[in-house]
Design a protein around this motif. Structure first.
Motif, mmCIF file in Angstrom:
data_model
loop_
_atom_site.group_PDB
_atom_site.id
_atom_site.type_symbol
_atom_site.label_atom_id
_atom_site.label_comp_id
_atom_site.label_asym_id
_atom_site.label_seq_id
_atom_site.Cartn_x
_atom_site.Cartn_y
_atom_site.Cartn_z
ATOM 1 N N GLU A 105 0.831 -1.208 0.000
ATOM 2 C CA GLU A 105 0.000 0.000 0.000
ATOM 3 C C GLU A 105 0.865 1.258 0.000
ATOM 4 O O GLU A 105 0.558 2.231 -0.701
ATOM 5 C CB GLU A 105 -0.937 -0.016 1.197
ATOM 6 N N ASP A 152 1.137 6.869 -6.812
ATOM 7 C CA ASP A 152 0.160 7.951 -6.971
ATOM 8 C C ASP A 152 0.829 9.318 -6.798
ATOM 9 O O ASP A 152 0.530 10.267 -7.538
ATOM 10 C CB ASP A 152 -0.961 7.822 -5.936
ATOM 11 N N ALA A 174 0.752 3.977 -2.984
ATOM 12 C CA ALA A 174 0.526 5.400 -2.732
ATOM 13 C C ALA A 174 1.674 6.232 -3.273
ATOM 14 O O ALA A 174 1.471 7.345 -3.778
ATOM 15 C CB ALA A 174 0.349 5.642 -1.233
ATOM 16 N N GLN A 233 -4.454 14.388 -2.377
ATOM 17 C CA GLN A 233 -5.093 13.122 -2.026
ATOM 18 C C GLN A 233 -4.113 11.958 -2.071
ATOM 19 O O GLN A 233 -4.166 11.039 -1.244
ATOM 20 C CB GLN A 233 -6.283 12.864 -2.957
ATOM 21 N N ALA A 234 -3.177 11.990 -3.022
ATOM 22 C CA ALA A 234 -2.152 10.943 -3.097
ATOM 23 C C ALA A 234 -1.254 10.985 -1.869
ATOM 24 O O ALA A 234 -0.919 9.947 -1.283
ATOM 25 C CB ALA A 234 -1.331 11.112 -4.373
ATOM 26 N N ARG A 251 -1.683 8.017 5.491
ATOM 27 C CA ARG A 251 -2.614 7.103 6.158
ATOM 28 C C ARG A 251 -2.088 5.666 6.118
ATOM 29 O O ARG A 251 -2.244 4.907 7.081
ATOM 30 C CB ARG A 251 -3.989 7.189 5.488
ATOM 31 N N ALA A 252 -1.455 5.292 5.003
ATOM 32 C CA ALA A 252 -0.871 3.951 4.903
ATOM 33 C C ALA A 252 0.244 3.771 5.922
ATOM 34 O O ALA A 252 0.398 2.696 6.523
ATOM 35 C CB ALA A 252 -0.338 3.711 3.491
ATOM 36 N N ARG A 308 -3.094 9.655 1.132
ATOM 37 C CA ARG A 308 -3.166 8.187 1.070
ATOM 38 C C ARG A 308 -1.889 7.567 1.637
ATOM 39 O O ARG A 308 -1.930 6.615 2.420
ATOM 40 C CB ARG A 308 -3.375 7.724 -0.374
ATOM 41 N N TRP A 309 -0.741 8.140 1.274
ATOM 42 C CA TRP A 309 0.540 7.603 1.746
ATOM 43 C C TRP A 309 0.669 7.743 3.267
ATOM 44 O O TRP A 309 1.071 6.800 3.958
ATOM 45 C CB TRP A 309 1.687 8.317 1.039
#
Length: 247
Positions: free
Chosen positions: A127, A134, A131, A152-153, A159-160, A156-157
């Motif tokens: 993940e 992205d 990310a 947003q990318a 949060r991962a 995402r990272w």
């Protein structure tokens, strides 16, 4: 609470009133005269009341018998709401907000990287790398849409990374900085900034390698770059040409 677009009259009215509260133009405890606002803005009382409902849901205003609609104390405001974050920045409180955000991230994310390197699974690494792809795909854009995609990318990272700690409370801390991080990224990615891929890749690979100290150090370096990028933008801000009066 969903974010409201400023493109419609309703969204513009919500934003206008929100910025007035966040800037202190309408101070804590002050009564808001809805009829006076209606006349000033050339909008119906119904439209004003609908906007007030949004502010009430975000903790900014309240109402009670005899006192009417009033601004609630700052301690009641939902300062983590995406709109409230945006209004703080637009109201001129961006320097303080981003300082607070940076301090929060300094305290949280290096230790999260260290834990992630100790506990990551193959799925976590996959993940993080997805990310990162992205981030690479969206880096360098200058339009508002491209800046939003980049934000947003990046989110995402991060949060991962928090999820890879396998600490449920760490994973939930994204609520503390998600809105602020997204707004910061929109500003940074809309201007001149350093390529974010190498700094994120160094953290990703240190986590993948199971090297806690390297992951922690790489995250410190990433945050230092983030501060530099933001300083470059905030020292040369892009003026906001939106008129205050809803059109």
């Amino acid at each position: 609470m969903a974010a409201y677009s400023v493109r419609g009259v309703h969204g513009q009215t919500v934003r206008l009133l929100g910025e007035r509260v966040l800037s202190g133009r309408i101070g804590e405890g002050a009564t808001i005269d809805l009829a006076e606002l209606s006349e000033e803005l050339g909008l119906s009382l119904t439209a004003i009341r609908e906007a007030i409902k949004v502010l009430a849901a975000k903790g900014l205003v309240g109402s009670r018998q005899k006192k009417g609609t009033f601004v609630r104390p700052r301690r009641d405001w939902n300062l983590l709401d995406p709109d409230v974050v945006r209004w703080q920045i637009a109201a001129g409180a961006g320097d303080v907000f981003f300082r607070d955000l940076a301090e929060l991230r300094d305290a949280l994310e290096p230790s999260a990287a260290l834990l992630a390197a100790r506990r990551r699974t193959d799925a976590d690494v996959a993940e993080l790398r997805a990310a990162l792809v992205d981030i690479d795909d969206t880096a360098g854009g200058q339009t508002a849409e491209e800046a939003e995609a980049a934000a947003q990318a990046d989110l995402r990272w991060h949060r991962a990374l928090l999820a890879a700690t396998h600490n449920e409370l760490y994973a939930r801390t994204d609520v503390f900085f998600a809105a602020g991080l997204s707004e910061r990224d929109r500003l940074v990615h809309g201007g001149v900034h350093r390529d974010p891929v190498p700094s994120h890749a160094r953290v990703t690979e240190a986590v993948a390698a199971g090297d806690p100290l390297a992951a922690e150090a790489a995250m410190h370096a990433l945050l230092a770059q983030a501060r530099e990028d933001l300083s470059r933008i905030t020292e040369n801000p892009v003026p906001d040409d939106d008129p205050e009066r809803p059109q």
